[in-house]
Write a protein that holds these residues in place. Sequence first.
Motif, PDB file in Angstrom:
ATOM      1  N   UNK A   1      -0.032   5.910  65.600  1.00 21.32           N
ATOM      2  CA  UNK A   1       0.933   4.375  64.955  1.00 21.32           C
ATOM      3  C   UNK A   1       0.077   3.945  65.666  1.00 21.32           C
ATOM      4  N   UNK A   2      -0.799   2.520  64.310  1.00 19.34           N
ATOM      5  CA  UNK A   2      -1.408   1.360  64.744  1.00 19.34           C
ATOM      6  C   UNK A   2      -1.065   0.464  64.534  1.00 19.34           C
ATOM      7  N   UNK A   3      -1.782  -0.623  65.510  1.00 22.51           N
ATOM      8  CA  UNK A   3      -1.992  -2.163  65.675  1.00 22.51           C
ATOM      9  C   UNK A   3      -2.617  -2.341  66.088  1.00 22.51           C
ATOM     10  N   UNK A   4      -3.003  -3.892  64.539  1.00 24.54           N
ATOM     11  CA  UNK A   4      -3.833  -4.399  64.581  1.00 24.54           C
ATOM     12  C   UNK A   4      -4.035  -5.928  65.377  1.00 24.54           C
ATOM     13  N   UNK A   5      -5.152  -6.049  65.711  1.00 19.45           N
ATOM     14  CA  UNK A   5      -5.114  -7.270  66.206  1.00 19.45           C
ATOM     15  C   UNK A   5      -6.485  -8.324  65.868  1.00 19.45           C
ATOM     16  N   UNK A   6      -6.401  -9.342  65.761  1.00 21.62           N
ATOM     17  CA  UNK A   6      -7.592 -10.253  66.396  1.00 21.62           C
ATOM     18  C   UNK A   6      -8.472 -10.879  65.008  1.00 21.62           C
ATOM     19  N   UNK A   7      -7.458 -11.049  63.609  1.00 15.46           N
ATOM     20  CA  UNK A   7      -7.722 -12.301  62.554  1.00 15.46           C
ATOM     21  C   UNK A   7      -7.594 -13.245  63.234  1.00 15.46           C
ATOM     22  N   UNK A   8      -7.954 -13.932  62.195  1.00 17.74           N
ATOM     23  CA  UNK A   8      -7.498 -15.453  62.326  1.00 17.74           C
ATOM     24  C   UNK A   8      -8.397 -16.649  61.153  1.00 17.74           C
ATOM     25  N   UNK A   9      -8.828 -17.586  61.598  1.00 12.40           N
ATOM     26  CA  UNK A   9      -9.455 -18.659  60.650  1.00 12.40           C
ATOM     27  C   UNK A   9     -10.670 -18.713  61.315  1.00 12.40           C
ATOM     28  N   UNK A  10     -11.889 -18.770  60.359  1.00 15.23           N
ATOM     29  CA  UNK A  10     -12.699 -18.881  60.815  1.00 15.23           C
ATOM     30  C   UNK A  10     -13.843 -19.470  60.435  1.00 15.23           C
ATOM     31  N   UNK A  11     -14.723 -20.678  60.114  1.00 13.92           N
ATOM     32  CA  UNK A  11     -16.076 -21.009  59.408  1.00 13.92           C
ATOM     33  C   UNK A  11     -16.879 -19.869  58.579  1.00 13.92           C
ATOM     34  N   UNK A  12     -17.071 -20.151  57.527  1.00 14.36           N
ATOM     35  CA  UNK A  12     -18.062 -19.443  57.089  1.00 14.36           C
ATOM     36  C   UNK A  12     -19.184 -19.778  57.848  1.00 14.36           C
TER      37      UNK A  12
ATOM     38  N   UNK B   1      -4.450   2.414  68.699  1.00 11.95           N
ATOM     39  CA  UNK B   1      -3.814   3.827  68.946  1.00 11.95           C
ATOM     40  C   UNK B   1      -2.528   4.307  69.242  1.00 11.95           C
ATOM     41  N   UNK B   2      -1.238   4.341  69.491  1.00 10.71           N
ATOM     42  CA  UNK B   2      -0.830   5.451  70.032  1.00 10.71           C
ATOM     43  C   UNK B   2      -0.002   6.423  69.131  1.00 10.71           C
ATOM     44  N   UNK B   3       0.574   7.711  70.154  1.00  9.30           N
ATOM     45  CA  UNK B   3       0.736   8.666  69.297  1.00  9.30           C
ATOM     46  C   UNK B   3       0.091  10.180  69.826  1.00  9.30           C
ATOM     47  N   UNK B   4      -0.224  10.591  68.668  1.00  5.27           N
ATOM     48  CA  UNK B   4      -1.228  11.768  68.975  1.00  5.27           C
ATOM     49  C   UNK B   4      -2.627  11.115  69.452  1.00  5.27           C
ATOM     50  N   UNK B   5      -3.617  12.198  70.385  1.00  5.82           N
ATOM     51  CA  UNK B   5      -4.526  12.322  69.510  1.00  5.82           C
ATOM     52  C   UNK B   5      -5.254  11.495  69.443  1.00  5.82           C
ATOM     53  N   UNK B   6      -6.392   9.960  70.147  1.00  5.07           N
ATOM     54  CA  UNK B   6      -6.944   9.051  68.884  1.00  5.07           C
ATOM     55  C   UNK B   6      -7.744  10.146  68.503  1.00  5.07           C
ATOM     56  N   UNK B   7      -8.629  10.360  70.127  1.00  6.96           N
ATOM     57  CA  UNK B   7     -10.257  10.884  68.746  1.00  6.96           C
ATOM     58  C   UNK B   7      -9.665  12.448  67.687  1.00  6.96           C
TER      59      UNK B   7
END
Length: 125
Positions: free
Chosen positions: A3-14, A24-30
């Motif tokens: 299972x995948x969880x993203x983070x880090x998005x937001x508002x930024x200037x050019x 990731x969680x669950x099975x072997x990520x690698x």
Amino acid sequence: QVQLVESGGGLVQAGGSLRLSCTASGRTFSSYAMGWFRQAPGKEREFVARISWSGGSTYYTDSVKGRFTISRDNAKATVYLQMNSLKPEDTAVYYCAADPSLRPGNWYRGYLEVWGQGTLVTVSS
């Protein structure tokens, strides 16, 4: 399956920078190749970058080459997308994806096993 969880998005200037994370969680990520896609408002989803299981091989779409860097830390089960020199046209929801295969066709078309929920990146001009 992971299972995948993203983070880090937001508002930024050019011209600014952001770093997205996908944990990731669950099975072997690698055992999964990992990548990032994005979907801008009113546009189709597009491939951004992918990285091999060990991190030794990376591939980028032309529009982000030299500005974005994909990396992974298998010990932390996390893949990153460092985005520098951001442009307003980089505005999109960014999705993390995982697949056991690195078949180019599958990655180009987005035929992948696992997707995250997305994180919004907005670049103001």
